[in-house]
Design a protein around this motif. Structure first.
Motif, short mmCIF file in Angstrom:
data_model
loop_
_atom_site.label_atom_id
_atom_site.label_comp_id
_atom_site.label_asym_id
_atom_site.label_seq_id
_atom_site.Cartn_x
_atom_site.Cartn_y
_atom_site.Cartn_z
N THR A 48 32.75 9.00 16.01
CA THR A 48 33.68 10.12 16.11
C THR A 48 33.15 11.23 17.00
O THR A 48 33.89 12.16 17.33
CB THR A 48 33.91 10.73 14.71
N TYR A 75 22.89 2.45 18.33
CA TYR A 75 22.76 2.50 19.79
C TYR A 75 21.58 1.69 20.34
O TYR A 75 21.57 1.39 21.52
CB TYR A 75 22.70 3.95 20.27
N ARG A 83 30.76 12.60 22.97
CA ARG A 83 30.28 11.22 22.97
C ARG A 83 29.80 10.91 24.38
O ARG A 83 30.47 11.24 25.35
CB ARG A 83 31.39 10.22 22.58
P1 ADP Z 1 29.05 9.12 17.48
O1 ADP Z 1 27.88 8.24 17.21
O2 ADP Z 1 30.04 9.11 16.38
O3 ADP Z 1 29.64 8.92 18.83
P2 ADP Z 1 27.18 11.36 17.36
O4 ADP Z 1 27.48 12.81 17.29
O5 ADP Z 1 26.38 10.77 16.24
O6 ADP Z 1 28.58 10.65 17.52
O7 ADP Z 1 26.43 11.07 18.71
C1 ADP Z 1 26.91 11.63 19.92
C2 ADP Z 1 26.59 10.70 21.09
O8 ADP Z 1 25.18 10.70 21.29
C3 ADP Z 1 26.96 9.24 20.82
O9 ADP Z 1 28.25 8.96 21.30
C4 ADP Z 1 25.90 8.45 21.56
O10 ADP Z 1 26.36 8.13 22.85
C5 ADP Z 1 24.73 9.43 21.69
N1 ADP Z 1 23.60 9.03 20.80
C6 ADP Z 1 23.39 9.43 19.53
N2 ADP Z 1 22.27 8.90 19.03
C7 ADP Z 1 21.74 8.15 20.01
C8 ADP Z 1 20.57 7.32 20.12
N3 ADP Z 1 19.70 7.19 19.10
N4 ADP Z 1 20.35 6.69 21.30
C9 ADP Z 1 21.22 6.84 22.34
N5 ADP Z 1 22.34 7.59 22.31
C10 ADP Z 1 22.60 8.23 21.16
#
Ligand code: ADP
Length: 254
Positions: free
Chosen positions: A215, A160, A203
């Motif tokens: 996912t 991200y 998400r």
């Molecule tokens: P995925 O990455 O498979 O969508 P996650 O459960 O790992 O699912 O993360 C959930 C949501 O949180 C992601 O869709 C993303 O939008 C947000 N996210 C996770 N980590 C970060 C980060 N380091 N910076 C910004 N947004 C993040």
């Protein structure tokens, strides 16, 4: 004749018994509702790529022979979607495995885990990760699952935050807690999203997330592993921008 269960002697005891029985029933109902929702969400997530796959197979059958460019396009789509499904099924299996798991916690060196985990990434990625850890840092935990937690958080920071931006992986002590934090220089999370990111299938902002494969289960898996380690996880803002995920471990001797 001796009673098997202690016989309640007063109406208050009967009421207490009924209350605790009701509480138990409510929590069982909640748990069943959550599991029901999880199966429904998982089926929905699997159905979407499956529908696309079936559509492309039908397109290939009908028009593939006369239009070779359709073959190339559809094969690319089938390849990507089946990979996405594989990833989803692996994540679902991990969630169900972790639900049944109990870890035996031991004294482990977090500094060592951080260094060896980062060494597992390519040299290009390693150059982006600043490690700030003391020579040793012992906590009560399960080494393999801490490695998975760290990789989950590092993989998200890499996904991200902009390419070539810095990621910091630090260990600090706060009162009797040891904090493992992973901070990035990406878009960060709004307060509303911070409340939900650890939920299964959540998400942030489909438009943004749809450009990045995922996912919505990665942080739910991290949260499960954190709980299995008797630790806590929170997410906050990095300055001037980005996210900081902090996992707090209890003291080695409690
Ligand atoms: P995925 O990455 O498979 O969508 P996650 O459960 O790992 O699912 O993360 C959930 C949501 O949180 C992601 O869709 C993303 O939008 C947000 N996210 C996770 N980590 C970060 C980060 N380091 N910076 C910004 N947004 C993040």
């Amino acid at each position: 004749q001796q009673a098997l269960l202690p016989v309640p002697s007063a109406p208050t005891e009967v009421k207490q018994l009924a209350d605790s029985f009701n509480q138990l029933l409510t929590s069982l109902n909640d748990q069943m509702a959550r599991e029901h929702q999880f199966v429904a969400d998982a089926s929905h997530e699997l159905r979407t790529p499956l529908a696309g796959i079936r559509g492309h197979v039908s397109l290939l059958r009908r028009r593939g022979q006369e239009h070779p460019e359709i073959i190339a396009d559809s094969l690319k789509y089938l390849d990507e979607e089946s990979q996405r499904m594989q990833h989803l099924v692996e994540n679902l299996l991990a969630i169900s495995r972790n639900d049944q798991m109990k870890l035996s916690l031991q004294a482990v060196d977090l500094s060592d885990i951080v260094k060896t985990t980062v060494m597992g990434y390519t040299t290009e990625i390693q150059r982006r990760i600043q490690i700030q850890v003391p020579p040793t840092c012992l906590v009560l935990a399960d080494a393999e699952s801490v490695r998975q937690i760290l990789m989950g958080l590092l993989d998200n920071a890499l996904k991200y935050a902009p390419e070539s931006s810095n990621i910091t992986c630090a260990l600090t002590q706060q009162n009797d807690k040891i904090n493992l934090s992973i901070s990035d220089e990406g878009p960060g999370l709004t307060d509303e999203n911070k409340k939900h990111v650890f939920e299964r299938f959540y998400r942030v902002d489909e438009a943004r997330s749809s450009q990045v494969p995922g996912t919505g289960l990665g942080l739910a898996i991290v949260q499960q592993l954190v709980t299995l380690n008797h630790a806590k996880i929170i997410v906050a803002d990095n300055q001037p921008h980005g996210a900081i995920f902090t996992v707090s471990f209890g003291p080695l001797v409690s």
